[in-house]
Write a protein that holds these residues in place. Sequence first.
Motif, short mmCIF file in Angstrom:
data_model
loop_
_atom_site.label_atom_id
_atom_site.label_comp_id
_atom_site.label_asym_id
_atom_site.label_seq_id
_atom_site.Cartn_x
_atom_site.Cartn_y
_atom_site.Cartn_z
N ASP A 12 0.83 -1.21 0.00
CA ASP A 12 0.00 0.00 0.00
C ASP A 12 0.86 1.25 0.00
OD1 ASP A 12 -2.90 -0.93 2.00
OD2 ASP A 12 -2.27 -1.38 -0.06
N PHE A 15 2.63 1.74 -3.24
CA PHE A 15 1.70 2.18 -4.28
C PHE A 15 1.38 3.66 -4.13
CE2 PHE A 15 -2.61 3.16 -5.65
CZ PHE A 15 -2.53 2.80 -7.00
N VAL A 16 1.06 4.03 -2.89
CA VAL A 16 0.67 5.42 -2.65
C VAL A 16 1.80 6.36 -3.06
CG1 VAL A 16 0.16 7.12 -0.87
CG2 VAL A 16 -0.98 4.91 -0.85
N PHE A 19 1.99 6.40 -6.85
CA PHE A 19 0.83 7.04 -7.44
C PHE A 19 0.87 8.56 -7.23
CE2 PHE A 19 -3.51 8.62 -7.58
CZ PHE A 19 -3.94 8.08 -8.78
N GLU A 23 0.73 11.32 -10.06
CA GLU A 23 -0.65 11.81 -10.19
C GLU A 23 -0.79 13.07 -11.04
OE1 GLU A 23 -4.49 13.01 -7.53
OE2 GLU A 23 -2.60 12.56 -6.52
N ARG A 27 -2.90 13.07 -14.43
CA ARG A 27 -4.11 13.87 -14.59
C ARG A 27 -4.03 14.72 -15.86
NH1 ARG A 27 -4.34 16.31 -10.05
NH2 ARG A 27 -5.74 14.96 -8.89
N ALA A 28 -2.83 15.24 -16.11
CA ALA A 28 -2.64 16.02 -17.35
C ALA A 28 -2.88 15.14 -18.56
CB ALA A 28 -1.24 16.61 -17.38
N ASP A 41 -11.88 14.09 -13.33
CA ASP A 41 -11.89 13.65 -11.93
C ASP A 41 -12.48 12.25 -11.79
OD1 ASP A 41 -12.47 16.89 -10.34
OD2 ASP A 41 -10.69 15.92 -11.15
N GLU A 42 -13.56 12.02 -12.51
CA GLU A 42 -14.18 10.70 -12.44
C GLU A 42 -13.23 9.62 -12.95
OE1 GLU A 42 -18.32 9.52 -13.71
OE2 GLU A 42 -18.56 11.70 -13.55
N MET A 44 -10.04 9.77 -13.08
CA MET A 44 -8.91 9.61 -12.16
C MET A 44 -9.27 8.67 -11.01
SD MET A 44 -6.13 11.02 -13.09
CE MET A 44 -5.11 11.28 -11.62
N GLN A 45 -10.47 8.81 -10.51
CA GLN A 45 -10.88 7.94 -9.40
C GLN A 45 -10.94 6.49 -9.85
OE1 GLN A 45 -14.05 8.76 -6.89
NE2 GLN A 45 -13.34 10.79 -6.31
N SER A 48 -7.43 5.16 -10.43
CA SER A 48 -6.65 4.86 -9.23
C SER A 48 -7.11 3.55 -8.60
CB SER A 48 -6.74 6.01 -8.23
OG SER A 48 -8.07 6.11 -7.77
N LEU A 49 -8.41 3.29 -8.66
CA LEU A 49 -8.92 2.02 -8.12
C LEU A 49 -8.38 0.83 -8.91
CD1 LEU A 49 -12.63 2.84 -7.24
CD2 LEU A 49 -10.82 2.15 -5.68
N TRP A 52 -4.73 0.27 -8.29
CA TRP A 52 -4.49 -0.31 -6.97
C TRP A 52 -4.79 -1.80 -6.98
CZ3 TRP A 52 -7.84 0.27 -2.02
CH2 TRP A 52 -7.07 -0.04 -0.89
N ARG A 113 5.87 19.39 -16.21
CA ARG A 113 5.19 19.57 -14.93
C ARG A 113 6.13 20.15 -13.90
NH1 ARG A 113 0.03 19.28 -12.89
NH2 ARG A 113 1.06 20.15 -11.09
#
Lengths: 179, 517
Positions: A12, A15-16, A19, A23, A27-28, A41-42, A44-45, A48-49, A52, A113
């Motif tokens: 975990d 990964f975090v 990630f 991130e 996102r870009a 945003d959607e 990205m969520q 990420s799931l 993971w 970035r």
Amino acid sequence: MNPTPRTSADSDEHFVRLFSQSEPSLRAFVRSLLPSWEQVDEVMQETSLVLWRKFSQYDPETPFLRWACVVARFEALKMRRRHARDRHVFDEDLLALLADEAEENTDSLERQRHALDRCLEKLPDRQRRLVCAAYSDGVTMKEVAARTGCTPTSLYKAVNRVRGQLLECMQRSLQEAHP
Amino acid sequence: MSPDELQPLIEAHLNQTASDDQTARLQDLLRANPEARRIYRQYICVESAMHDLASAESGLAAVHPTTIPTHTARYRPWMAWAAALALLASIAGTWFYQQKPASPSVSGPGIAVLTRLVDVQWKPGETPLQAGSTLGPGRIAIAGGLAQLEFLSGALVVLEGPAELELVSPERAVCKEGRLRSNVPPQAHGFTVAIPGMDVVDLGTEFALSVAPGSDHQVHVLSGEVRLQPATGAPASLYAGQALLLSKTAPPSTIPADPSAFAGPAEIATRARDRRGILRERWEQERSRINSLPGLLAYYDFERGESWSRILSNRLKSPNAEKLDGAVIGCEWVAGRFPGKGALEFKRTSDRVRVDIPGQFQSLTFSAWVRIEGWDRWLSSLLLTDVFGTGSVHWQLSDKGELILGVRSKRLENHFSPPVISPRDLGRWVHLATTINQQSKLVTHYLDGRTVGQTPVDQVVPLQIGPAEIGNWRPARNQSQEHFRSLNGRIDELALFSRALAPSEIHALYENGLPQN
């Protein structure tokens, strides 16, 4: 080389770390494929799931961002099909082209970035506030303009101006770094 | 592909204001051109950085996979409000933090009214401003000519180009270059003009100054007293008849003041009179250019006839031109965009011009120079047909500052622009235009030569005008209270075309018709 994760807690944490490092660039990448931040945003969520869940399949020899991009691209495509009638949505062939090129250029994405983070630090207070207001989550720029009593046009103009300045700053610092 | 074409397309895409055509064009460019994609990726990177900055500063948690809640609280109204309040300040203030302050914003708080312009040439890259404009914080930069500014504090400033003046507040301006003469009534005591190295604080006087970057600066007191406040050091006073010379090469010294060296309001008035002939000639050229444009249907130049004349002449050169003349009811002949130009004033609810324009059209363009004085009621007429039957058109304004083209097809289609005429535009001459193109099925609204709104046409019908009124409405059937739609303002030019003019043509109508210089 990254250490192979042993326990679930280790995994975990590992990964975090990976990630959160990737991130902003990820996102870009998604933003280049989708027309609005809500959709991004959607995605990205979801991404990420999935990342993971599939983290055990990740090959630590390859860059994490590259792997993440492949997953995100798939999620973005799903989102695009749901919003196919949104008039700002790009065609699928163009999305594929953009995604292909971006996946090959993840290095430059991260370089840009990095340069931009420094440009943002130098951003004067008032422009920083403008950006924060215009990009506050859950409201459109039109609504922001309506609340402040300025016209959407003048808000867009002000935002375009900041964008232009940041772009210039980024290009300059990249040129200095790689003459 | 030119970057000039790409940039606005990307901006519109990012702002989600892109039209279908713009999105299509952007996609074409991106498909065809790797360089375009590279630039697009850079913009995306900037866009993401801005978005992330906002998220970070608003304290919203970044998407965090191990802590993903079942539902994200994304919308926090208080946050948006706080951000909105901050925005008001930042839009007004953005200018100061740029290396080059932008032209005075037309939104934001007002600082001064630009009352007169004579012979003004704008510095390259400057957006020309119009006499009568209210200016917010920002810069006015002229390459030559005279500009008169009346600060809301009461101070009057005449600026002589080449000059650059930054408006900071009604009590303060920064002179970066040029000659300036200031008249400060007692109400505006304390009015301050900053020059390099010092503030010049007026104590109720007339003073003048000149700033030559890299060379000498001078401050002349023509009457009363001025306090000089250096950036470092003690303040000093300067009295009527004295002038201070600040030289790069010598210590500061006093010399006799020279009022004749600086143009004031009287000079502006004289030169404006001298300009009349030139303005007239330029406008006559523009008038014959308009007259030769294809598709011109009717052209009213509002040239003042005899004061008793009740005819608004149609200048379109055609065999039946006079059939399109307008009948003036009530309106007074008044001054138009520049001295010597005629206009009609619409003031009373009965003031109007009646016209009758026959024909059926696939497309139309309405173009007018208008000075709106105020919104008397919800709708103000520009040109309204008596009958509002199938194909009839209603060109009018709402009290929110929207341009509206109403078209009666199977149902009523009202094409609104966004609210673009702000309270600060009242009292100045604006160019309004609307085109309806039933081939491309688009209605486009223009303010001062720029597109301000576009809406799709749903039902195509043959358009017609017939009996109609300029500046008022006489509905064929009395329906409701709404039939009071009289305009409060002046019109000094109105042209109708039987085709949709291109954006560049509309821009030319504005640019050539601009009331200054």
